[in-house]
Enzyme design. Structure first.
Site, short mmCIF file in Angstrom:
data_model
loop_
_atom_site.label_atom_id
_atom_site.label_comp_id
_atom_site.label_asym_id
_atom_site.label_seq_id
_atom_site.Cartn_x
_atom_site.Cartn_y
_atom_site.Cartn_z
N GLY A 139 11.12 11.40 1.65
CA GLY A 139 11.75 11.83 0.43
C GLY A 139 12.91 13.36 1.10
O GLY A 139 12.54 14.74 0.18
N HIS B 95 -0.06 4.04 1.01
CA HIS B 95 0.88 4.78 0.82
C HIS B 95 0.71 5.94 1.47
O HIS B 95 -0.32 6.83 0.78
CB HIS B 95 1.63 5.01 -0.19
CG HIS B 95 2.99 5.99 -0.13
ND1 HIS B 95 3.67 6.63 -0.20
CD2 HIS B 95 4.11 4.64 -0.46
CE1 HIS B 95 4.20 7.36 0.25
NE2 HIS B 95 5.61 5.91 -0.23
N GLU C 86 1.32 8.77 0.57
CA GLU C 86 0.98 9.92 -0.35
C GLU C 86 -0.56 9.55 -0.45
O GLU C 86 -0.85 10.29 -1.09
CB GLU C 86 1.95 9.62 -1.36
CG GLU C 86 3.52 10.36 -0.77
CD GLU C 86 4.46 10.13 -2.02
OE1 GLU C 86 4.70 9.75 -3.33
OE2 GLU C 86 5.55 10.11 -1.53
P1 PGA Z 1 12.04 7.78 0.29
O1 PGA Z 1 10.57 7.28 -0.44
O2 PGA Z 1 13.11 6.68 -0.18
O3 PGA Z 1 12.23 8.68 -1.56
O4 PGA Z 1 12.21 8.75 1.53
C1 PGA Z 1 10.10 6.17 0.68
C2 PGA Z 1 8.98 5.75 -0.44
O5 PGA Z 1 7.64 6.67 -0.39
O6 PGA Z 1 8.27 4.46 0.12
#
Ligand code: PGA
Length: 267
Positions: A189, A103, A105
Site C-alpha cells: 500500500g 497477512h 496487517e
Molecule cells: P497493495 O496490498 O497491493 O495495496 O500493496 C497488497 C496486500 O496487502 O496484499
C-alpha cells in the site's frame, strides 16, 4: 526447470466494499472481460478475497465469471465460543475456495503469531480451502540485512506443521495446494514495490525452504506469489521471474479495470 504451475492473480479487498459495491464490481468485470476463460488456455487462475459480509453477494456471481472466491482470515477451531470469529466450514458454506492467512496487517494489528498461522494453514488444507499464506519482512529488518532469517522463521513454523500433516495424515498431495505470498511489509500500500530481482531472490529462497522440508515434488507444485504495490504497469516484470507464480494484489484489485488488466497481463 520449466514450471507447470498455473498462475494465480488474487485480489485482497481488505476492509473495502459493501455488498452493493461488490455487485457493481461484478457487473463491470462482466462487461470488461466476460469470463476469465475468454483469456484462453493460458488464462491465470483468478480469485477475489473479500470481506466476510460480502461473500454471499459474490458466491454465485464470481464463479460464473471464472473467478474464485476467498476470505481474508479464519479461525483454526471447527466451532466454539470465539466471538467474532469465522471457521473454515463457515467459509465453505459461504462459497469460498481460498483464504488468506497471516497477512502482515493481521500479524501487526491482531497479534497473529507464526504458530496460529501454521494451525490455520493446516485446518484450511484439511477443509479443502486453498490457504494463501503471507510472509514478509519489515523495512527495518530489510535494512538490517535480516530478510532471509525473518522469512526462514516464518516459513519454518508453517512447514513444520505441514510436514506433520503430510506424514501423520498421509496428505502429501494436498500440501501441494498451498500458496505462499511473499509481501515485503514496506511495499504494501505504499507504492514502493520491491525490485523484481529482490522479489525473485526471496521467493527462490522460499521455494528452497519448501523443498528442504517437504521435498522437491511439493516445492515445484506450490505457487509462490509476490505482493506489495502490484499494478498493471509493473506486473510483467514480476511474472518474468522464474519462481514468481502470480500476485496478491490489494489496491489495484478494487477497480475492475485494473484487475482485468492484471489478468490480461498474466496470460
Ligand atoms: P497493495 O496490498 O497491493 O495495496 O500493496 C497488497 C496486500 O496487502 O496484499
Amino acid at each position: 526447470m520449466t514450471a507447470l504451475r498455473k498462475r494465480l492473480m488474487a485480489g485482497n479487498w481488505k476492509m473495502y466494499k459493501t455488498a452493493k459495491d461488490a455487485r457493481v464490481f461484478v457487473d463491470e468485470l462482466k462487461n470488461l472481460l466476460g469470463n476469465v476463460e475468454s483469456l484462453g488456455s493460458v488464462a491465470p487462475e483468478a480469485a477475489i478475497c473479500a470481506p466476510f459480509t460480502v461473500l454471499y453477494a459474490l458466491r454465485d456471481e464470481l464463479p460464473q465469471l471464472g473467478v474464485g472466491l476467498g476470505a481474508q482470515n479464519m479461525h483454526e477451531a471447527a466451532e466454539g465460543a470465539f466471538t467474532g470469529e469465522i471457521s473454515a466450514s463457515m467459509l465453505q458454506d459461504a462459497g469460498c475456495q481460498y483464504v488468506i492467512i497471516g497477512h502482515s496487517e493481521r500479524r501487526a494489528y491482531f497479534a497473529e503469531t507464526d504458530e496460529a498461522v501454521a494451525k490455520k494453514t493446516v485446518v484450511a488444507l484439511e477443509s479443502s480451502l486453498v490457504p494463501i499464506v503471507c510472509v514478509g519482512e519489515s523495512l527495518q529488518e530489510r535494512e538490517n540485512g535480516q530478510t532471509d532469517t525473518v522469512i526462514e522463521k516464518q516459513m519454518r513454523v508453517v512447514l513444520d506443521a505441514l510436514a506433520s500433516f503430510a506424514a501423520e495424515k498421509g496428505e502429501s498431495e494436498k500440501v501441494k495446494d498451498l500458496v505462499i505470498a511473499y509481501e515485503p511489509i514496506w511495499a504494501i500500500g505504499t507504492g514502493k514495490s520491491s525490485s523484481a530481482q529482490d522479489a525473485q531472490q526471496v521467493i527462490g529462497l522460499i521455494r528452497r525452504f519448501i523443498a528442504d522440508r517437504l521435498g522437491q515434488d511439493v516445492a515445484q507444485a506450490v505457487r509462490v506469489l509476490y505482493g506489495g504495490s502490484v499494478k498493471p504497469d509493473n506486473i510483467a516484470v514480476y511474472l518474468a521471474q522464474e519462481d514468481i507464480d502470480g500476485a496478491l494484489v490489494g489496491g489495484a484489485s478494487l477497480q475492475p479495470a485494473s484487475y482485468v488488466e492484471l489478468l490480461r497481463k498474466s496470460v
